[in-house]
Design an enzyme around this catalytic site. Structure first.
Site, PDB file in Angstrom:
ATOM      1  N   TYR A  60       1.058  -1.586  -0.111  1.00  0.00           N
ATOM      2  CA  TYR A  60      -0.108  -0.115   0.101  1.00  0.00           C
ATOM      3  C   TYR A  60       1.064   1.336   0.707  1.00  0.00           C
ATOM      4  CZ  TYR A  60      -4.007  -2.034   0.705  1.00  0.00           C
ATOM      5  OH  TYR A  60      -5.874  -3.272  -0.018  1.00  0.00           O
ATOM      6  N   ASN A 123     -13.837  -3.916   2.975  1.00  0.00           N
ATOM      7  CA  ASN A 123     -14.567  -3.400   0.956  1.00  0.00           C
ATOM      8  C   ASN A 123     -14.351  -5.045   1.437  1.00  0.00           C
ATOM      9  OD1 ASN A 123     -11.867  -3.040   0.664  1.00  0.00           O
ATOM     10  ND2 ASN A 123     -12.631  -1.762  -0.538  1.00  0.00           N
ATOM     11  N   HIS A 126      -8.882  -7.234  -2.092  1.00  0.00           N
ATOM     12  CA  HIS A 126      -8.378  -6.414  -3.202  1.00  0.00           C
ATOM     13  C   HIS A 126      -7.770  -6.874  -4.315  1.00  0.00           C
ATOM     14  CE1 HIS A 126      -4.428  -3.758  -4.239  1.00  0.00           C
ATOM     15  NE2 HIS A 126      -3.854  -5.338  -4.711  1.00  0.00           N
ATOM     16  N   GLU A 137       2.434  -6.800  -7.584  1.00  0.00           N
ATOM     17  CA  GLU A 137       1.823  -7.233  -6.372  1.00  0.00           C
ATOM     18  C   GLU A 137       2.568  -8.989  -6.808  1.00  0.00           C
ATOM     19  OE1 GLU A 137      -1.306  -3.882  -6.078  1.00  0.00           O
ATOM     20  OE2 GLU A 137      -2.013  -5.440  -6.149  1.00  0.00           O
TER      21      GLU A 137
HETATM   22  P1  DAT Z   1      -8.885  -0.241  -4.139  1.00  0.00           P
HETATM   23  O1  DAT Z   1      -8.947  -1.431  -2.977  1.00  0.00           O
HETATM   24  O2  DAT Z   1     -10.509   0.031  -4.680  1.00  0.00           O
HETATM   25  O3  DAT Z   1      -8.395  -0.081  -5.067  1.00  0.00           O
HETATM   26  P2  DAT Z   1      -7.436   2.224  -2.843  1.00  0.00           P
HETATM   27  O4  DAT Z   1      -6.260   0.903  -3.074  1.00  0.00           O
HETATM   28  O5  DAT Z   1      -7.990   3.612  -3.223  1.00  0.00           O
HETATM   29  O6  DAT Z   1      -8.479   1.499  -3.180  1.00  0.00           O
HETATM   30  O7  DAT Z   1      -6.816   1.868  -1.517  1.00  0.00           O
HETATM   31  C1  DAT Z   1      -6.777   0.669  -1.641  1.00  0.00           C
HETATM   32  C2  DAT Z   1      -7.412   0.354   0.290  1.00  0.00           C
HETATM   33  O8  DAT Z   1      -7.535   1.779   1.143  1.00  0.00           O
HETATM   34  C3  DAT Z   1      -9.204   0.457   0.355  1.00  0.00           C
HETATM   35  O9  DAT Z   1      -9.438  -0.499  -0.714  1.00  0.00           O
HETATM   36  C4  DAT Z   1      -9.831   0.778   1.263  1.00  0.00           C
HETATM   37  C5  DAT Z   1      -8.681   1.587   2.050  1.00  0.00           C
HETATM   38  N1  DAT Z   1      -9.215   2.780   1.859  1.00  0.00           N
HETATM   39  C6  DAT Z   1      -9.436   3.818  -0.059  1.00  0.00           C
HETATM   40  N2  DAT Z   1      -9.954   4.824   0.470  1.00  0.00           N
HETATM   41  C7  DAT Z   1     -10.335   4.898   1.865  1.00  0.00           C
HETATM   42  C8  DAT Z   1     -11.010   6.096   2.460  1.00  0.00           C
HETATM   43  N3  DAT Z   1     -11.538   7.170   2.300  1.00  0.00           N
HETATM   44  N4  DAT Z   1     -11.204   5.749   4.035  1.00  0.00           N
HETATM   45  C9  DAT Z   1     -10.509   4.738   4.299  1.00  0.00           C
HETATM   46  N5  DAT Z   1      -9.948   3.423   3.934  1.00  0.00           N
HETATM   47  C10 DAT Z   1     -10.218   4.142   1.959  1.00  0.00           C
HETATM   48 MG    MG Z   2      -5.283   0.007  -4.453  1.00  0.00          MG
END
Ligand code: DAT
Ligand code: MG
Length: 160
Positions: A60, A123, A126, A137
């Site tokens: 991340y 959610n 991943h 990854e």
């Molecule tokens: P994704 O998992 O859809 O690729 P991301 O890479 O932007 O989304 O973010 C990784 C994870 O971080 C996501 O699955 C859940 C968490 N996350 C993202 N935005 C968030 C937010 N606004 N508040 C809390 N958790 C968040």
């Molecule tokens: Mg992502």
């Protein structure tokens, strides 16, 4: 053929959704080439090449300055995850569609997050967001030997 990295997060595992999620990708016609359950510990960990903390930090890394980052890493440490590599034509983009949007309340019914999740911080799954991040990854979570190469007997019924 494209490959993507998917991981059922600790909440998806605890809620008994591993079979449902694997089943969706199998039924779609994608090809499973690697799968393992890992509880990424905060301390140095077992067979992983990287220290566990580094594994999740690398995974991340793009989000490290976001306010939710510490909570996100804590959640990913909170129980086992099921890490997978799936292969198929346009696997990265199609898997993202099957996941739904980052926020479950933006996700359509029929998607994994739309059907099974309520909050962004829980959610369930991943999925890599590009071919380049998928490759990164996959090599972060799996050794080359752990990613298999096999032909499914259904291959020629999925592809013309
Ligand atoms: P994704 O998992 O859809 O690729 P991301 O890479 O932007 O989304 O973010 C990784 C994870 O971080 C996501 O699955 C859940 C968490 N996350 C993202 N935005 C968030 C937010 N606004 N508040 C809390 N958790 C968040
Ligand atoms: Mg992502």
């Amino acid at each position: 053929m494209e490959r993507t990295f998917l991981a059922v997060k600790p909440d998806g595992v605890q809620r008994g959704l591993v079979g449902e999620i694997v089943g969706r990708f199998e039924k779609k016609g994608f090809h499973l080439v690697a799968l393992k359950m890992i509880h990424v510990r905060r301390s140095l960990g077992g067979s992983l090449r990287l220290a566990s903390r580094e594994l999740l930090q690398q995974h991340y890394i793009d989000l490290k300055d976001r306010p939710f980052y510490p909570g996100l890493v804590e959640y990913m440490h909170s129980g086992p995850v099921v890490a997978m590599v799936w292969q198929g034509a346009n696997a990265v983009k199609t898997a993202r569609k099957m996941l739904g949007e980052t926020k479950p309340d933006d996700s359509n019914p029929g998607t994994i997050r739309g059907d099974f999740a309520v909050q962004v911080g829980r959610n369930i799954i991943h999925g890599s967001d590009s071919v380049a991040s998928a490759e990164k990854e996959i090599s972060l979570w799996f050794t080359a030997e752990e990613v298999t190469s096999w032909k499914s007997c259904s291959h020629d019924w999925v592809y013309e």
